[in-house]
Design a protein around this motif. Structure first.
Motif, PDB file in Angstrom:
ATOM      1  N   VAL A   1       2.927   1.522  -3.505  1.00 37.68           N
ATOM      2  CA  VAL A   1       2.095   1.803  -4.684  1.00 37.68           C
ATOM      3  C   VAL A   1       1.482   3.191  -4.612  1.00 37.68           C
ATOM      4  O   VAL A   1       1.484   3.936  -5.599  1.00 37.68           O
ATOM      5  CB  VAL A   1       0.993   0.733  -4.822  1.00 37.68           C
ATOM      6  CG1 VAL A   1      -0.040   1.156  -5.866  1.00 37.68           C
ATOM      7  CG2 VAL A   1       1.602  -0.609  -5.213  1.00 37.68           C
ATOM      8  N   SER A   2       0.943   3.583  -3.457  1.00 37.45           N
ATOM      9  CA  SER A   2       0.092   4.766  -3.398  1.00 37.45           C
ATOM     10  C   SER A   2       0.814   6.056  -3.029  1.00 37.45           C
ATOM     11  O   SER A   2       0.389   7.143  -3.435  1.00 37.45           O
ATOM     12  CB  SER A   2      -1.043   4.534  -2.393  1.00 37.45           C
ATOM     13  OG  SER A   2      -0.525   4.420  -1.079  1.00 37.45           O
TER      14      SER A   2
ATOM     15  N   PRO B   1      -3.183   4.845  -7.707  1.00 35.80           N
ATOM     16  CA  PRO B   1      -4.347   4.617  -6.837  1.00 35.80           C
ATOM     17  C   PRO B   1      -4.110   3.443  -5.899  1.00 35.80           C
ATOM     18  O   PRO B   1      -3.559   2.414  -6.283  1.00 35.80           O
ATOM     19  CB  PRO B   1      -5.477   4.314  -7.841  1.00 35.80           C
ATOM     20  CG  PRO B   1      -5.057   5.020  -9.092  1.00 35.80           C
ATOM     21  CD  PRO B   1      -3.567   4.923  -9.138  1.00 35.80           C
ATOM     22  N   ILE B   2      -4.552   3.600  -4.669  1.00 30.85           N
ATOM     23  CA  ILE B   2      -4.222   2.611  -3.647  1.00 30.85           C
ATOM     24  C   ILE B   2      -4.906   1.271  -3.891  1.00 30.85           C
ATOM     25  O   ILE B   2      -4.454   0.236  -3.379  1.00 30.85           O
ATOM     26  CB  ILE B   2      -4.580   3.169  -2.247  1.00 30.85           C
ATOM     27  CG1 ILE B   2      -3.868   2.366  -1.148  1.00 30.85           C
ATOM     28  CG2 ILE B   2      -6.100   3.177  -2.040  1.00 30.85           C
ATOM     29  CD1 ILE B   2      -3.937   2.997   0.210  1.00 30.85           C
TER      30      ILE B   2
ATOM     31  N   SER C   1      -2.716  -1.440  -4.989  1.00 27.09           N
ATOM     32  CA  SER C   1      -1.845  -2.061  -3.986  1.00 27.09           C
ATOM     33  C   SER C   1      -2.448  -3.357  -3.460  1.00 27.09           C
ATOM     34  O   SER C   1      -1.717  -4.212  -2.943  1.00 27.09           O
ATOM     35  CB  SER C   1      -1.601  -1.092  -2.833  1.00 27.09           C
ATOM     36  OG  SER C   1      -2.769  -0.900  -2.049  1.00 27.09           O
TER      37      SER C   1
ATOM     38  N   ALA D   1       0.828  -1.208   0.000  1.00 25.60           N
ATOM     39  CA  ALA D   1       0.000   0.000   0.000  1.00 25.60           C
ATOM     40  C   ALA D   1       0.861   1.255   0.000  1.00 25.60           C
ATOM     41  O   ALA D   1       0.531   2.251  -0.656  1.00 25.60           O
ATOM     42  CB  ALA D   1      -0.937  -0.011   1.210  1.00 25.60           C
TER      43      ALA D   1
ATOM     44  N   THR E   1      -5.147   0.142   4.003  1.00 21.99           N
ATOM     45  CA  THR E   1      -5.989   1.119   3.312  1.00 21.99           C
ATOM     46  C   THR E   1      -7.052   1.675   4.246  1.00 21.99           C
ATOM     47  O   THR E   1      -7.311   2.884   4.274  1.00 21.99           O
ATOM     48  CB  THR E   1      -6.655   0.470   2.091  1.00 21.99           C
ATOM     49  OG1 THR E   1      -5.641  -0.041   1.215  1.00 21.99           O
ATOM     50  CG2 THR E   1      -7.512   1.482   1.337  1.00 21.99           C
TER      51      THR E   1
ATOM     52  N   LEU F   1      -2.120   8.053   3.896  1.00 20.09           N
ATOM     53  CA  LEU F   1      -2.195   7.305   2.640  1.00 20.09           C
ATOM     54  C   LEU F   1      -3.443   7.706   1.862  1.00 20.09           C
ATOM     55  O   LEU F   1      -4.478   8.042   2.457  1.00 20.09           O
ATOM     56  CB  LEU F   1      -2.225   5.805   2.929  1.00 20.09           C
ATOM     57  CG  LEU F   1      -0.975   5.195   3.568  1.00 20.09           C
ATOM     58  CD1 LEU F   1      -1.191   3.709   3.838  1.00 20.09           C
ATOM     59  CD2 LEU F   1       0.234   5.401   2.686  1.00 20.09           C
ATOM     60  N   PRO F   2      -3.380   7.688   0.535  1.00 20.81           N
ATOM     61  CA  PRO F   2      -4.569   8.019  -0.264  1.00 20.81           C
ATOM     62  C   PRO F   2      -5.721   7.053   0.022  1.00 20.81           C
ATOM     63  O   PRO F   2      -5.504   5.928   0.481  1.00 20.81           O
ATOM     64  CB  PRO F   2      -4.074   7.879  -1.710  1.00 20.81           C
ATOM     65  CG  PRO F   2      -2.598   7.987  -1.635  1.00 20.81           C
ATOM     66  CD  PRO F   2      -2.201   7.418  -0.306  1.00 20.81           C
ATOM     67  N   ARG F   3      -6.926   7.514  -0.264  1.00 21.73           N
ATOM     68  CA  ARG F   3      -8.117   6.710   0.002  1.00 21.73           C
ATOM     69  C   ARG F   3      -8.797   6.296  -1.304  1.00 21.73           C
ATOM     70  O   ARG F   3      -8.790   7.051  -2.272  1.00 21.73           O
ATOM     71  CB  ARG F   3      -9.132   7.503   0.818  1.00 21.73           C
ATOM     72  CG  ARG F   3      -8.899   7.521   2.306  1.00 21.73           C
ATOM     73  CD  ARG F   3     -10.058   8.249   2.949  1.00 21.73           C
ATOM     74  NE  ARG F   3     -10.035   8.191   4.396  1.00 21.73           N
ATOM     75  CZ  ARG F   3     -10.998   8.683   5.166  1.00 21.73           C
ATOM     76  NH1 ARG F   3     -12.026   9.284   4.610  1.00 21.73           N
ATOM     77  NH2 ARG F   3     -10.915   8.602   6.469  1.00 21.73           N
ATOM     78  N   PRO F   4      -9.436   5.116  -1.300  1.00 23.63           N
ATOM     79  CA  PRO F   4     -10.270   4.758  -2.458  1.00 23.63           C
ATOM     80  C   PRO F   4     -11.688   5.310  -2.333  1.00 23.63           C
ATOM     81  O   PRO F   4     -12.501   5.139  -3.245  1.00 23.63           O
ATOM     82  CB  PRO F   4     -10.275   3.228  -2.412  1.00 23.63           C
ATOM     83  CG  PRO F   4     -10.146   2.916  -0.953  1.00 23.63           C
ATOM     84  CD  PRO F   4      -9.292   4.009  -0.357  1.00 23.63           C
TER      85      PRO F   4
END
Length: 440
Positions: free
Chosen positions: A75-76, A165-166, A169, A72, A334, A227-230
């Motif tokens: 990748v993000s 985009p997470i 991951s 995670a 995530t 961390l970015p969120r979906p």
């Protein structure tokens, strides 16, 4: 009562417990528990593939989950340009040296040391290659890491990731865990089951120790936050006129509505992944491959006599189960929105996942899911319910009583008591789990 009716009652009862939490505590708490139950169920499915299908005792579950968490981050998170400029080249050169060293050692082993051609010169050459490669790699690695970790250590101090985009991951986490599981399995699956457990536990501790100490990769104990969120952020929902009106129509504050909306969005994603993993697991279980795996699990000698590649098939189950655990680890990171290597405690949480599989029913995918829900729900609720129970029992004691203060301060230990009690009751009254394996 038929098996289908019994299973329906069990799942309906679990749903009823979540509804009770929603009414008695809050729906935010209920959906938070639901999300963690869904992730736990995915992880339990992975362990069930290893133990329920193939009889493999993996004591390193948290190590593979941590690899999903690392994915995670890698990748993000956006790449840190200054860190790459300071030491990125040195890290890449180190990686290249490691690949060359490993390749040269393997080739030397195959041509000069394995089989009948085994010689002292071949062994000496392998040792020489490894030692030379190690010191050459450290020549580039040490200054590169020092330069990377010196780049704004309070904020970054690591290379970052790819800035993708997470959700990607989740796939990468499963692939990364599968790759490590393949390496571990090639070495350890030839051992007896007790040695395999020791080996996987040791590998798990090594993985987590690396993640805690290699700041250039994961910031170590300083953690990777934000961390970015979906899914949408609560603040964006709260500032939207549409959602403000919708919250007013539902009779809720926009803050409460935004929290529930985010948790429901996560629940939808996690449920989608759980259903996919369940479908694939059930398809594999019902296939000739699944019947062969159960035959190997039940009688390895007979399966070997029938010409089955026992070690190869066990390696497949070990890799597939680890991939699912890595996927769940990426999902958990995530949901948390941060990567904290110190939170991965192999003995504690590996124990929990194993209880999920045993309580639900080893060898049954629906049992693994039910076990994931029951055990995690009990783990979360045991402390507040235990605190309430202790306060009720000690209500007649003086508030300054040493006994009362001791009991109240140790209410969190009710979690361990509850886990032990659940395990004992299930083993006593339903030794094969709440949803036993079906004999097809």
């Amino acid at each position: 009562m038929t098996g289908v009716m019994r299973n329906s009652v069990l799942f309906a009862g679990m749903l009823g417990l979540l509804v009770i939490v929603g009414f008695m505590q809050s729906w935010s708490v209920a959906f938070a528990i639901l999300n963690l139950c869904l992730i736990s169920s995915v992880m339990a499915l992975g362990v069930n593939i290893q133990w329920g299908y193939a009889g493999l005792f993996n004591a390193g579950i948290m190590g593979f989950a941590a690899l999903g968490g690392v994915a995670a981050v890698l990748v993000s998170v956006a790449p840190v340009g200054d860190a790459w400029a300071a030491g990125g080249t040195g890290v890449l050169i180190t990686l290249l040296i490691m690949v060359i060293t490993i390749s040269a050692s393997v080739l030397t082993y195959r041509h000069l040391y394995s089989g009948r051609g085994r010689s002292g010169f071949g062994l000496f050459l392998i040792i020489l290659i490894v030692v030379f490669g190690y010191f050459l790699a450290r020549l580039f690695y040490d200054p590169a890491v020092a330069a990377i970790e010196a780049v704004e250590p309070a904020k970054t101090g690591f290379l970052g990731g790819l800035g993708l985009p997470i959700l990607f991951s989740w796939i990468v986490g499963g692939a990364l865990a599968a790759g490590v599981a393949w390496v571990v399995g090639k070495i350890a699956l030839g051992l007896r089951s007790d040695y395999l457990a020791i080996a996987t536990l040791g590998i798990s501790e090594i993985i987590i120790a690396i993640l805690r100490n290699e700041d250039w990769l994961t910031r170590g104990v300083k953690n990777v936050n934000g961390l970015p969120r979906p899914v949408a952020f609560e603040v964006d929902i709260q500032q939207s006129p549409y959602y403000q009106e919708l919250a007013a129509n539902l009779g809720m504050s926009v803050i409460e509505f935004s929290s529930l909306y985010v948790k429901l969005s996560y629940a939808g994603l996690f449920l989608f992944v759980l259903l996919i993993v369940l479908y694939l697991s059930e398809t594999a279980l019902r296939s000739p491959w699944g019947r062969m795996m159960r035959a190997i699990r039940d009688n390895e000698t007979a399966a070997n006599a029938m010409g089955k590649n026992v070690t190869g098939r066990r390696l497949q189950a070990f890799v597939l189960g680890s991939a699912v655990v890595g996927l769940a680890g990426a999902m958990l990171t995530t949901l948390d929105g941060q990567f904290t290597p110190s939170s991965y405690q192999p003995l504690r949480f590996t124990f929990l996942i194993w209880i999920m599989v045993i309580v639900g029913g080893s060898g049954n995918n629906f049992g693994a899911i039910l076990g994931g829900f029951i055990v995690w729900f009990a783990w979360v609720q045991a402390e507040p319910l235990g605190l309430w129970l202790i306060e009720t029992i000690t209500a007649g004691l003086d508030d300054q009583s040493d006994l009362k203060q001791h009991l109240l301060q140790n209410a969190q230990q009710m979690r361990l008591v509850t886990m032990g009690l659940i395990l004992l009751l299930v083993l006593r009254f339903s030794p094969q789990g709440l949803i036993p394996e079906r004999n097809r």
